[in-house]
Design an enzyme around this catalytic site. Structure first.
Site, PDB file in Angstrom:
ATOM      1  CE  LYS A   1     -19.981  30.711 -55.038  1.00  0.00           C
ATOM      2  NZ  LYS A   1     -21.203  31.530 -54.959  1.00  0.00           N
TER       3      LYS A   1
ATOM      4  NE  ARG B   1     -12.852  16.834 -48.087  1.00  0.00           N
ATOM      5  CZ  ARG B   1     -13.745  17.600 -47.475  1.00  0.00           C
ATOM      6  NH1 ARG B   1     -14.967  17.134 -47.229  1.00  0.00           N
ATOM      7  NH2 ARG B   1     -13.440  18.819 -47.071  1.00  0.00           N
TER       8      ARG B   1
ATOM      9  CB  SER C   1     -15.936  30.576 -51.524  1.00  0.00           C
ATOM     10  OG  SER C   1     -15.346  29.509 -50.833  1.00  0.00           O
ATOM     11  CB  ALA C   2     -11.786  30.928 -48.033  1.00  0.00           C
TER      12      ALA C   2
ATOM     13  CG  ASN D   1     -19.392  21.529 -45.891  1.00  0.00           C
ATOM     14  OD1 ASN D   1     -20.419  21.782 -46.514  1.00  0.00           O
ATOM     15  ND2 ASN D   1     -18.199  21.763 -46.394  1.00  0.00           N
ATOM     16  CG  LEU D   2     -15.598  18.916 -39.244  1.00  0.00           C
ATOM     17  CD1 LEU D   2     -15.301  17.415 -39.254  1.00  0.00           C
ATOM     18  CD2 LEU D   2     -14.366  19.695 -38.774  1.00  0.00           C
TER      19      LEU D   2
ATOM     20  CE1 TYR E   1     -19.614  27.014 -54.757  1.00  0.00           C
ATOM     21  CE2 TYR E   1     -17.520  26.683 -53.630  1.00  0.00           C
ATOM     22  CZ  TYR E   1     -18.751  27.313 -53.711  1.00  0.00           C
ATOM     23  OH  TYR E   1     -19.103  28.241 -52.762  1.00  0.00           O
TER      24      TYR E   1
ATOM     25  CG  ASP F   1     -33.933  28.808 -62.405  1.00  0.00           C
ATOM     26  OD1 ASP F   1     -32.914  29.447 -62.077  1.00  0.00           O
ATOM     27  OD2 ASP F   1     -33.905  27.865 -63.222  1.00  0.00           O
TER      28      ASP F   1
ATOM     29  CG  PHE G   1     -27.015  34.496 -50.165  1.00  0.00           C
ATOM     30  CD1 PHE G   1     -25.912  34.314 -49.344  1.00  0.00           C
ATOM     31  CD2 PHE G   1     -27.903  35.514 -49.849  1.00  0.00           C
ATOM     32  CE1 PHE G   1     -25.699  35.103 -48.238  1.00  0.00           C
ATOM     33  CE2 PHE G   1     -27.700  36.320 -48.741  1.00  0.00           C
ATOM     34  CZ  PHE G   1     -26.601  36.117 -47.929  1.00  0.00           C
TER      35      PHE G   1
ATOM     36  N   GLY H   1     -31.853  29.572 -48.308  1.00  0.00           N
ATOM     37  CA  GLY H   1     -30.673  28.756 -48.018  1.00  0.00           C
ATOM     38  C   GLY H   1     -30.117  29.042 -46.622  1.00  0.00           C
TER      39      GLY H   1
HETATM   40  P1  NAD Z   1     -27.500  26.815 -49.649  1.00  0.00           P
HETATM   41  O1  NAD Z   1     -27.517  25.736 -50.670  1.00  0.00           O
HETATM   42  O2  NAD Z   1     -28.078  26.533 -48.311  1.00  0.00           O
HETATM   43  O3  NAD Z   1     -28.224  28.125 -50.220  1.00  0.00           O
HETATM   44  C1  NAD Z   1     -28.252  28.422 -51.604  1.00  0.00           C
HETATM   45  C2  NAD Z   1     -29.706  28.668 -51.973  1.00  0.00           C
HETATM   46  O4  NAD Z   1     -29.762  29.038 -53.352  1.00  0.00           O
HETATM   47  C3  NAD Z   1     -30.586  27.423 -51.806  1.00  0.00           C
HETATM   48  O5  NAD Z   1     -31.734  27.761 -51.037  1.00  0.00           O
HETATM   49  C4  NAD Z   1     -30.958  27.054 -53.240  1.00  0.00           C
HETATM   50  O6  NAD Z   1     -32.266  26.484 -53.310  1.00  0.00           O
HETATM   51  C5  NAD Z   1     -30.872  28.392 -53.926  1.00  0.00           C
HETATM   52  N1  NAD Z   1     -30.617  28.325 -55.372  1.00  0.00           N
HETATM   53  C6  NAD Z   1     -29.580  27.736 -56.009  1.00  0.00           C
HETATM   54  N2  NAD Z   1     -29.692  27.928 -57.327  1.00  0.00           N
HETATM   55  C7  NAD Z   1     -30.825  28.651 -57.522  1.00  0.00           C
HETATM   56  C8  NAD Z   1     -31.475  29.157 -58.671  1.00  0.00           C
HETATM   57  N3  NAD Z   1     -31.002  28.956 -59.899  1.00  0.00           N
HETATM   58  N4  NAD Z   1     -32.599  29.884 -58.503  1.00  0.00           N
HETATM   59  C9  NAD Z   1     -33.106  30.112 -57.277  1.00  0.00           C
HETATM   60  N5  NAD Z   1     -32.537  29.647 -56.143  1.00  0.00           N
HETATM   61  C10 NAD Z   1     -31.403  28.924 -56.278  1.00  0.00           C
HETATM   62  O7  NAD Z   1     -25.992  27.292 -49.510  1.00  0.00           O
HETATM   63  P2  NAD Z   1     -25.305  28.305 -48.472  1.00  0.00           P
HETATM   64  O8  NAD Z   1     -24.314  27.519 -47.696  1.00  0.00           O
HETATM   65  O9  NAD Z   1     -26.300  29.109 -47.767  1.00  0.00           O
HETATM   66  O10 NAD Z   1     -24.476  29.192 -49.501  1.00  0.00           O
HETATM   67  C11 NAD Z   1     -24.952  30.452 -49.949  1.00  0.00           C
HETATM   68  C12 NAD Z   1     -23.914  31.060 -50.878  1.00  0.00           C
HETATM   69  O11 NAD Z   1     -22.684  31.189 -50.190  1.00  0.00           O
HETATM   70  C13 NAD Z   1     -23.606  30.229 -52.127  1.00  0.00           C
HETATM   71  O12 NAD Z   1     -23.376  31.128 -53.199  1.00  0.00           O
HETATM   72  C14 NAD Z   1     -22.339  29.511 -51.754  1.00  0.00           C
HETATM   73  O13 NAD Z   1     -21.585  29.174 -52.896  1.00  0.00           O
HETATM   74  C15 NAD Z   1     -21.648  30.565 -50.917  1.00  0.00           C
HETATM   75  N6  NAD Z   1     -20.654  30.019 -49.966  1.00  0.00           N
HETATM   76  C16 NAD Z   1     -21.038  29.047 -49.085  1.00  0.00           C
HETATM   77  C17 NAD Z   1     -20.102  28.531 -48.186  1.00  0.00           C
HETATM   78  C18 NAD Z   1     -20.469  27.427 -47.230  1.00  0.00           C
HETATM   79  O14 NAD Z   1     -19.560  26.741 -46.766  1.00  0.00           O
HETATM   80  N7  NAD Z   1     -21.719  27.223 -46.889  1.00  0.00           N
HETATM   81  C19 NAD Z   1     -18.800  29.035 -48.185  1.00  0.00           C
HETATM   82  C20 NAD Z   1     -18.452  30.032 -49.091  1.00  0.00           C
HETATM   83  C21 NAD Z   1     -19.405  30.512 -49.982  1.00  0.00           C
HETATM   84  C1  WQD Z   2     -13.229  21.112 -43.054  1.00  0.00           C
HETATM   85  C2  WQD Z   2     -12.140  20.187 -42.522  1.00  0.00           C
HETATM   86  C3  WQD Z   2     -11.718  18.307 -43.933  1.00  0.00           C
HETATM   87  C4  WQD Z   2     -15.625  16.400 -43.385  1.00  0.00           C
HETATM   88  C5  WQD Z   2     -15.632  23.597 -47.998  1.00  0.00           C
HETATM   89  C6  WQD Z   2     -15.506  24.046 -49.422  1.00  0.00           C
HETATM   90  C7  WQD Z   2     -15.303  25.530 -49.482  1.00  0.00           C
HETATM   91  C8  WQD Z   2     -16.379  26.271 -48.696  1.00  0.00           C
HETATM   92  C9  WQD Z   2     -16.546  25.734 -47.332  1.00  0.00           C
HETATM   93  C10 WQD Z   2     -18.133  26.920 -50.214  1.00  0.00           C
HETATM   94  C11 WQD Z   2     -11.182  19.688 -43.600  1.00  0.00           C
HETATM   95  C12 WQD Z   2     -12.269  17.855 -42.596  1.00  0.00           C
HETATM   96  C13 WQD Z   2     -14.552  17.273 -43.298  1.00  0.00           C
HETATM   97  C14 WQD Z   2     -15.488  15.090 -42.821  1.00  0.00           C
HETATM   98  C15 WQD Z   2     -13.259  15.647 -42.133  1.00  0.00           C
HETATM   99  N1  WQD Z   2     -17.658  26.144 -49.320  1.00  0.00           N
HETATM  100  N2  WQD Z   2     -13.395  16.906 -42.697  1.00  0.00           N
HETATM  101  N3  WQD Z   2     -14.311  14.773 -42.213  1.00  0.00           N
HETATM  102  O1  WQD Z   2     -13.256  21.691 -47.255  1.00  0.00           O
HETATM  103  O2  WQD Z   2     -12.594  23.618 -45.716  1.00  0.00           O
HETATM  104  O3  WQD Z   2     -14.440  23.922 -47.307  1.00  0.00           O
HETATM  105  O4  WQD Z   2     -16.727  24.302 -47.379  1.00  0.00           O
HETATM  106  O5  WQD Z   2     -17.597  27.849 -50.745  1.00  0.00           O
HETATM  107  O6  WQD Z   2     -15.335  25.866 -50.835  1.00  0.00           O
HETATM  108  O7  WQD Z   2     -14.396  23.387 -50.003  1.00  0.00           O
HETATM  109  O8  WQD Z   2     -14.802  22.471 -45.380  1.00  0.00           O
HETATM  110  O9  WQD Z   2     -16.212  21.360 -43.686  1.00  0.00           O
HETATM  111  O10 WQD Z   2     -15.664  20.116 -45.838  1.00  0.00           O
HETATM  112  O11 WQD Z   2     -13.878  20.484 -44.162  1.00  0.00           O
HETATM  113  O12 WQD Z   2     -12.209  15.299 -41.593  1.00  0.00           O
HETATM  114  O13 WQD Z   2     -16.416  14.265 -42.896  1.00  0.00           O
HETATM  115  O14 WQD Z   2     -12.779  19.013 -41.989  1.00  0.00           O
HETATM  116  O15 WQD Z   2     -10.739  17.399 -44.399  1.00  0.00           O
HETATM  117  O16 WQD Z   2      -9.917  19.593 -42.996  1.00  0.00           O
HETATM  118  P1  WQD Z   2     -13.632  22.849 -46.446  1.00  0.00           P
HETATM  119  P2  WQD Z   2     -15.235  21.072 -44.764  1.00  0.00           P
END
Ligand code: NAD
Ligand code: WQD
Length: 338
Positions: free
Chosen positions: A153, A292, A125-126, A199-200, A149, A59, A81, A11
């Site tokens: 967490k 949103r 996550s925040a 995401n943005l 979601y 998995d 992750f 990921g």
């Molecule tokens: P991602 O989707 O790129 O990575 C997650 C990986 O997990 C993927 O490669 C997916 O194939 C794998 N996966 C999911 N379920 C699985 C399963 N059952 N078995 C094996 N593999 C599995 O996401 P990411 O952005 O890299 O996020 C990684 C972690 O960080 C996640 O737990 C996510 O919730 C957390 N997180 C992400 C963000 C963000 O904004 N990207 C923010 C806060 C927390």
């Molecule tokens: C950022 C800002 C939107 C898209 C999310 C998850 C959070 C965490 C991180 C996993 C906001 C604005 C976005 C667009 C926009 N993930 N926006 N137009 O919502 O802070 O967090 O990702 O844990 O749980 O909720 O991130 O990148 O979606 O948005 O205006 O097309 O950009 O409204 O202000 P967010 P985001």
């Protein structure tokens, strides 16, 4: 040197963490089933690391597969992750989120616990803070996730806390990420969302590269300096280094901890649009749309505890996040399928 198991290894965040662990001298065993990532990541990791990644396709909810891979590899610590992460989708298919995110956590923890491998880093996550009471967010701020979601967490954190209380041999590093963005400076690995990005930063990148016509800015009537939402964007390579520091801390000192991984700085949507336009030299057309549902006005971290406990802090600024995201996007306009 210690060996770290990465679940969700191919990921976005894990692939950058894999490289950071290698750079710090760790061995890595990766596991993923590619449900949200590409096998191409492994080739890119081999190219960047100059070594063959040790990888198991499985998995993490499959107990037999997880036990079998733990029988094959000696593991000192785990970074978990693997999870589904789309907030909107989680409201449509909550059971799939609870099953995958919590079921996977149970399976991995049970298999590790049976082998007394108790050093565990959890991707939180925040989003667990929900609507912030006050800013910046500290680890003791009120929690209250607002989506299925987010609840996976929060429940994951609670389950792991109970496990550490029950078992002196189990230690958690719970990492609450703010908004991870950017890509490896090589432009060879990065974020490759399937379908329309939620995401943005990936959306803005796809507008800049011409895959999408214009950005929808979700609201400009928030109580923020320019009316658009404010977030704590953190470069994925800073985040990756935070994981290395957390693993090292678990190896060096007993005890569980929960820390924010953010920069401590907030940027608005329009700040990101301007920074990305500057980094890419491309115009980013946008339209203001209604808010949103579920979005908070502003959210940023107090990253002080992570600095104190881990000796880690983020060093890369918004310009560098955008420059690196743009290098990845412009060199790989269709992600790993390019
Ligand atoms: P991602 O989707 O790129 O990575 C997650 C990986 O997990 C993927 O490669 C997916 O194939 C794998 N996966 C999911 N379920 C699985 C399963 N059952 N078995 C094996 N593999 C599995 O996401 P990411 O952005 O890299 O996020 C990684 C972690 O960080 C996640 O737990 C996510 O919730 C957390 N997180 C992400 C963000 C963000 O904004 N990207 C923010 C806060 C927390
Ligand atoms: C950022 C800002 C939107 C898209 C999310 C998850 C959070 C965490 C991180 C996993 C906001 C604005 C976005 C667009 C926009 N993930 N926006 N137009 O919502 O802070 O967090 O990702 O844990 O749980 O909720 O991130 O990148 O979606 O948005 O205006 O097309 O950009 O409204 O202000 P967010 P985001």
């Amino acid at each position: 040197m210690a060996t770290v198991l990465l679940t969700g290894a191919t990921g976005y965040i894990a692939s950058h963490t894999w490289l950071a662990l290698w750079a710090a001298g760790f061995d890595v065993v990766g596991v993923d089933d590619f449900r949200n990532s590409s096998p191409q990541v492994l080739e890119r990791l081999a190219e960047l690391g100059g070594r063959t990644p040790v990888f198991e396709r499985a998995d993490v909810g499959d107990a037999a597969a997880v036990n079998a891979l733990l029988d094959r590899h000696r593991i000192d610590a785990t970074v978990h992750f693997a999870a589904l992460k789309a907030v909107g989708e989680s409201a449509e298919v909550p059971l799939a989120y609870y099953r995958n995110n919590l079921g996977g956590l149970f399976t991995v923890c049970e298999a590790l616990r049976a082998r007394r491998i108790g050093r565990f880093v959890f991707s939180s996550s925040a989003t667990v803070y929900g609507e912030p009471e006050r800013l910046p967010l500290v680890e003791t701020s009120r929690v209250g996730a607002t989506s299925p979601y987010g609840r996976t967490k929060l429940m994951g954190e609670q389950i792991l806390g109970d496990l550490a209380t029950a078992d002196a041999g189990w230690q958690n590093a719970i990492l609450r990420y703010f908004n991870p963005v950017g890509a490896h400076a090589s432009g060879r690995i990065g974020e490759d969302p399937r379908g329309t990005p939620n995401n943005l930063m990936p959306y803005v990148s796809q507008v800049a590269v011409g895959r999408r016509a214009s950005l929808s800015v979700w609201g400009n009537d928030y109580d923020t300096p320019d009316g658009t939402g404010v977030r704590d964007y953190i470069h994925v390579c800073d985040l990756a280094e935070g994981h290395v520091a957390a693993v090292q801390r678990l190896l060096d000192a007993p005890g569980s901890f929960t820390v924010n991984l953010g920069t401590g700085r907030g940027h608005s949507v329009l700040d990101v649009v301007a920074a990305f336009a500057a980094a890419s030299g491309r115009a980013i057309p946008y339209e203001i749309r209604p808010r949103r549902p579920g979005d908070v006005a502003a959210c940023w971290a107090d990253p002080g505890l992570a600095e104190q406990l881990l000796g880690w802090r983020a060093t890369r600024d918004l310009a560098s996040m955008c420059a690196d995201a743009w290098r990845w996007q412009s060199h790989n306009p269709n992600g790993y399928d390019t």
